[in-house]
Design a protein around this motif. Structure first.
Motif, PDB file in Angstrom:
ATOM      1  N   TYR A  95      28.488  86.329  23.205  1.00 35.14           N
ATOM      2  CA  TYR A  95      29.006  87.628  22.782  1.00 35.14           C
ATOM      3  C   TYR A  95      28.011  88.332  21.863  1.00 35.14           C
ATOM      4  O   TYR A  95      27.750  89.527  22.008  1.00 35.14           O
ATOM      5  N   GLN A  96      27.464  87.602  20.916  1.00 37.08           N
ATOM      6  CA  GLN A  96      26.529  88.215  19.974  1.00 37.08           C
ATOM      7  C   GLN A  96      25.274  88.708  20.689  1.00 37.08           C
ATOM      8  O   GLN A  96      24.849  89.847  20.482  1.00 37.08           O
ATOM      9  N   ALA A  97      24.698  87.869  21.534  1.00 37.37           N
ATOM     10  CA  ALA A  97      23.484  88.268  22.247  1.00 37.37           C
ATOM     11  C   ALA A  97      23.750  89.456  23.173  1.00 37.37           C
ATOM     12  O   ALA A  97      22.954  90.412  23.216  1.00 37.37           O
ATOM     13  N   SER A  98      24.869  89.424  23.895  1.00 40.77           N
ATOM     14  CA  SER A  98      25.202  90.527  24.817  1.00 40.77           C
ATOM     15  C   SER A  98      25.418  91.826  24.060  1.00 40.77           C
ATOM     16  O   SER A  98      24.834  92.863  24.400  1.00 40.77           O
ATOM     17  N   HIS A  99      26.263  91.768  23.059  1.00 38.51           N
ATOM     18  CA  HIS A  99      26.589  92.976  22.306  1.00 38.51           C
ATOM     19  C   HIS A  99      25.348  93.552  21.628  1.00 38.51           C
ATOM     20  O   HIS A  99      25.108  94.769  21.680  1.00 38.51           O
ATOM     21  N   ASN A 100      24.556  92.695  21.012  1.00 39.27           N
ATOM     22  CA  ASN A 100      23.327  93.173  20.375  1.00 39.27           C
ATOM     23  C   ASN A 100      22.405  93.839  21.381  1.00 39.27           C
ATOM     24  O   ASN A 100      21.837  94.894  21.101  1.00 39.27           O
ATOM     25  N   PHE A 101      22.246  93.230  22.554  1.00 37.60           N
ATOM     26  CA  PHE A 101      21.379  93.824  23.572  1.00 37.60           C
ATOM     27  C   PHE A 101      21.892  95.190  23.997  1.00 37.60           C
ATOM     28  O   PHE A 101      21.133  96.159  24.066  1.00 37.60           O
ATOM     29  N   LEU A 102      23.187  95.275  24.288  1.00 40.18           N
ATOM     30  CA  LEU A 102      23.760  96.538  24.756  1.00 40.18           C
ATOM     31  C   LEU A 102      23.603  97.644  23.713  1.00 40.18           C
ATOM     32  O   LEU A 102      23.233  98.777  24.054  1.00 40.18           O
ATOM     33  N   ILE A 103      23.839  97.322  22.471  1.00 37.27           N
ATOM     34  CA  ILE A 103      23.739  98.317  21.405  1.00 37.27           C
ATOM     35  C   ILE A 103      22.282  98.697  21.148  1.00 37.27           C
ATOM     36  O   ILE A 103      21.933  99.879  21.108  1.00 37.27           O
ATOM     37  N   GLU A 104      21.425  97.704  20.991  1.00 29.18           N
ATOM     38  CA  GLU A 104      20.022  97.970  20.649  1.00 29.18           C
ATOM     39  C   GLU A 104      19.277  98.701  21.752  1.00 29.18           C
ATOM     40  O   GLU A 104      18.294  99.387  21.488  1.00 29.18           O
TER      41      GLU A 104
END
Length: 149
Positions: A95-104
């Motif tokens: 979740y952290q890696a996915s969300h960070n990628f999508l936002i960044e």
């Protein structure tokens, strides 16, 4: 093709080997979809999170970020007697890696809680609209029956 260790979530393969594998696999999936008259292919595997930079460049996908509370994921893991990484521990990392990628990377995405998706036909229609899918009435009925089971 192994790129990520499913227990440690650490890289084990070479990205170049993955991209060669993926290109061949992707062409085959596109050919199958076209032969069946399908317009979309859904990629759904949690470990794809770790190749999002490549997938985003290669496919320019529309993301549907389906979430479940971590305690529910962990309860499923315990009930099914899976390795700890397939429960809350792994879900947090993914979740952290996915969300960070999508936002960044300013990726277009919608976030959909799993339980709401299961219960709310209007939400499911919103997802179809976002993706651009127009299933036939029969296909929609089959999907609805599956979701309710």
């Amino acid at each position: 093709m192994k790129l990520i260790n499913e227990v440690t979530l650490e890289p084990v393969g070479r990205p170049a080997d993955f991209t060669r594998f993926f290109e061949i696999w992707w062409q085959g999936e596109c050919d199958k979809a076209k032969a069946l008259g399908r317009s979309h292919i859904v990629l759904k595997h949690a470990l794809q999170t770790f190749v999002l930079p490549y997938l985003n460049r290669r496919l320019a996908p529309k993301y549907v970020f389906v979430t479940r509370p971590l305690k529910h994921i962990e309860a499923t893991r315990v009930r099914r007697k899976w390795h700890p990484v397939h429960g809350q521990t792994g879900a947090q990392a993914i979740y952290q890696a996915s969300h960070n990628f999508l936002i960044e990377n300013s990726c277009p995405f919608i976030s959909v809680p799993f339980e709401a998706f299961r219960k709310d036909a209007a939400l499911r229609q919103n997802v179809l609209d976002y993706i651009g899918l127009e299933p036939t009435p029969d296909a929609l009925k089959t999907a609805e029956t599956f979701i309710r089971s």
